[in-house]
Design a protein around this motif. Sequence first.
Motif, PDB file in Angstrom:
ATOM      1  N   UNK A   3       0.859  -1.184   0.000  1.00 37.19           N
ATOM      2  CA  UNK A   3       0.000   0.000   0.000  1.00 37.19           C
ATOM      3  C   UNK A   3       0.897   1.237   0.000  1.00 37.19           C
ATOM      4  N   UNK A   4       0.520   2.242  -0.804  1.00 36.23           N
ATOM      5  CA  UNK A   4       1.332   3.452  -0.938  1.00 36.23           C
ATOM      6  C   UNK A   4       0.444   4.682  -0.856  1.00 36.23           C
ATOM      7  N   UNK A   5       0.850   5.632  -0.028  1.00 33.55           N
ATOM      8  CA  UNK A   5       0.217   6.944   0.032  1.00 33.55           C
ATOM      9  C   UNK A   5       1.108   7.942  -0.705  1.00 33.55           C
ATOM     10  N   UNK A   6       0.495   8.924  -1.371  1.00 36.55           N
ATOM     11  CA  UNK A   6       1.259   9.888  -2.169  1.00 36.55           C
ATOM     12  C   UNK A   6       0.842  11.316  -1.848  1.00 36.55           C
ATOM     13  N   UNK A   7       1.818  12.212  -1.830  1.00 38.76           N
ATOM     14  CA  UNK A   7       1.559  13.657  -1.785  1.00 38.76           C
ATOM     15  C   UNK A   7       2.418  14.320  -2.865  1.00 38.76           C
ATOM     16  N   UNK A   8       2.285  13.782  -4.093  1.00 43.93           N
ATOM     17  CA  UNK A   8       3.048  14.247  -5.249  1.00 43.93           C
ATOM     18  C   UNK A   8       2.776  15.712  -5.568  1.00 43.93           C
ATOM     19  N   UNK A   9       3.741  16.324  -6.267  1.00 41.20           N
ATOM     20  CA  UNK A   9       3.621  17.676  -6.829  1.00 41.20           C
ATOM     21  C   UNK A   9       3.466  18.754  -5.766  1.00 41.20           C
ATOM     22  N   UNK A  10       3.879  18.469  -4.542  1.00 42.56           N
ATOM     23  CA  UNK A  10       3.832  19.481  -3.500  1.00 42.56           C
ATOM     24  C   UNK A  10       4.801  20.612  -3.848  1.00 42.56           C
ATOM     25  N   UNK A  11       4.274  21.833  -3.923  1.00 42.04           N
ATOM     26  CA  UNK A  11       5.091  22.990  -4.259  1.00 42.04           C
ATOM     27  C   UNK A  11       5.164  23.314  -5.729  1.00 42.04           C
ATOM     28  N   UNK A  12       4.545  22.508  -6.580  1.00 38.69           N
ATOM     29  CA  UNK A  12       4.646  22.759  -8.018  1.00 38.69           C
ATOM     30  C   UNK A  12       3.876  24.009  -8.430  1.00 38.69           C
ATOM     31  N   UNK A  13       4.507  24.819  -9.267  1.00 37.93           N
ATOM     32  CA  UNK A  13       3.883  26.008  -9.854  1.00 37.93           C
ATOM     33  C   UNK A  13       3.269  25.604 -11.191  1.00 37.93           C
ATOM     34  N   UNK A  14       1.952  25.792 -11.353  1.00 41.40           N
ATOM     35  CA  UNK A  14       1.294  25.370 -12.593  1.00 41.40           C
ATOM     36  C   UNK A  14       1.710  26.210 -13.790  1.00 41.40           C
ATOM     37  N   UNK A  15       2.421  27.323 -13.559  1.00 39.83           N
ATOM     38  CA  UNK A  15       2.934  28.114 -14.673  1.00 39.83           C
ATOM     39  C   UNK A  15       4.389  27.757 -14.988  1.00 39.83           C
ATOM     40  N   UNK A  16       4.890  26.675 -14.394  1.00 43.42           N
ATOM     41  CA  UNK A  16       6.206  26.149 -14.747  1.00 43.42           C
ATOM     42  C   UNK A  16       6.054  25.184 -15.916  1.00 43.42           C
ATOM     43  N   UNK A  17       7.159  24.858 -16.567  1.00 41.05           N
ATOM     44  CA  UNK A  17       7.094  24.004 -17.746  1.00 41.05           C
ATOM     45  C   UNK A  17       6.966  22.530 -17.448  1.00 41.05           C
ATOM     46  N   UNK A  18       7.168  22.120 -16.208  1.00 34.99           N
ATOM     47  CA  UNK A  18       7.058  20.717 -15.845  1.00 34.99           C
ATOM     48  C   UNK A  18       5.608  20.246 -15.953  1.00 34.99           C
ATOM     49  N   UNK A  19       5.417  18.944 -15.943  1.00 32.69           N
ATOM     50  CA  UNK A  19       4.077  18.389 -16.123  1.00 32.69           C
ATOM     51  C   UNK A  19       3.503  17.925 -14.793  1.00 32.69           C
ATOM     52  N   UNK A  20       2.212  17.635 -14.795  1.00 32.33           N
ATOM     53  CA  UNK A  20       1.562  17.059 -13.629  1.00 32.33           C
ATOM     54  C   UNK A  20       0.629  18.022 -12.940  1.00 32.33           C
ATOM     55  N   UNK A  21      -0.046  17.503 -11.938  1.00 35.36           N
ATOM     56  CA  UNK A  21      -0.971  18.304 -11.142  1.00 35.36           C
ATOM     57  C   UNK A  21      -0.181  19.156 -10.166  1.00 35.36           C
ATOM     58  N   UNK A  22      -0.862  19.919  -9.350  1.00 31.21           N
ATOM     59  CA  UNK A  22      -0.202  20.728  -8.330  1.00 31.21           C
ATOM     60  C   UNK A  22      -0.743  20.363  -6.957  1.00 31.21           C
TER      61      UNK A  22
END
Length: 440
Positions: A98-117
């Motif tokens: 079982x895995x819990x995730x808190x991905x994309x913490x701190x991501x700026x949606x106006x950055x060029x990287x992909x994914x949710x925020x």
Amino acid sequence: MNTTTFWHKLALFVALTTCMPALFAQHGSFEGFLKPKEGFKVEPYVMLQLWSTYSLDHELYNTTTKQYEPVDDRLNFLFRRARIGFKMQPYENLRFNAVLAYDATGRDVQAGTVGATNNGGIPSVGILDAYMEWRIKPKSEKFYLVAGFFRPQLSRESITTAWQTSSMEKSATQTYVRQHTTGVGPGRVVGVNLGGLLKSESEKVVLNYNLGVFNPSYTSNSGNSAGTHFAPLLTGRAVLSLGDPEMKQYGIAYNMNYFNQRKGISIALSGSRQGKTDIFQRAATLGTDLLFNYDHLNVTAEYHQLYRQGHSNDSDEQPKTFNYISRVGHARAGYNLAVGKKYFIEPSLMYMHFAGAKDAAGQANAALVKASSGTESAYDAGINWYLNEKKLKVLLHYTWRAGDPGAAGDGATVNEYFYQSGVGAIRRGNWIGLGINAIF
């Protein structure tokens, strides 16, 4: 069923359940229960990708002026992926993860990287994986049943963890395949999968197979139902490994870099099928992927065709059937250079390309079945410094991207290059990234 038959069956059931304890009592205590594995314990682990990125040339579409406008180039610190997991093997033939995730913490949606925020004051945490693996035949790798919330077994890029890839970001091949099959970016759905390993005596020829049945996309009732029409997602994947085996024990976690310990090739054929839903009449995928390891060299590649059939109306309002096909694939190569006797430096290159319809009619059909169109290309070049194999890695990479919206023109959100959740229409920028990937 008539009333008499019902009461007869109920009486039989009551009689059996009443007599069962007495039967066991006559033969002493019942000893048929499974015994827990000796030394069984829950094993926690933490997986982190802490990145710093600098984005350039990112553009936002202005719906008033009908033009793309540049946003400021920016430095962004983020947990690209952050996981807390628990694995255990309570019985000899039963494993659980079982895995819990808190991905994309701190991501700026106006950055060029992909994914949710996930940049709120308190990041949201959710279940990423939760599944059991049951070895049906003890001491054999031929038959396993996997059940729970996990990735359907197709597309090597989709089913391989990001800590294994030599590019800094995983190829968008997985994004297009996941959106097409599961309808969600993480690519996880609830289902059941039968798989195993069939080996030659020398173990130089191994067939890894998987057959799965999964819930369809939940697109209705606020994401809680498949809608009026229902058709399960069926998947299958077969991998032929020649030379050193890709894996000796069956599982749904895969490697890409064996740190000069493998000389072998794995060639896979995979596909999926789904019947009528509220979105399309039917859908399918067909793809192949490759893993080649030879001493220092590691190569992965894959190619998929994504198919959906839909209905459109002509001028007489008569339903007209159409078939929409798009294609996506990538190639990636890395080369391990030993640094002393402890570390590896790995230069890496990757190229990805998505191709959908670019003409007006084809893009209209794509929109009707909620499929991507236009084109997108991405390139990644960089270097990885492995301090403890995949458990501790430092990365320095540059990623640049390009796209063509086709006849849809400016402002169209026809594929991943032109769309960002929470923003809308964009032209995704290029970025340079420095990161640390760690597993504890």
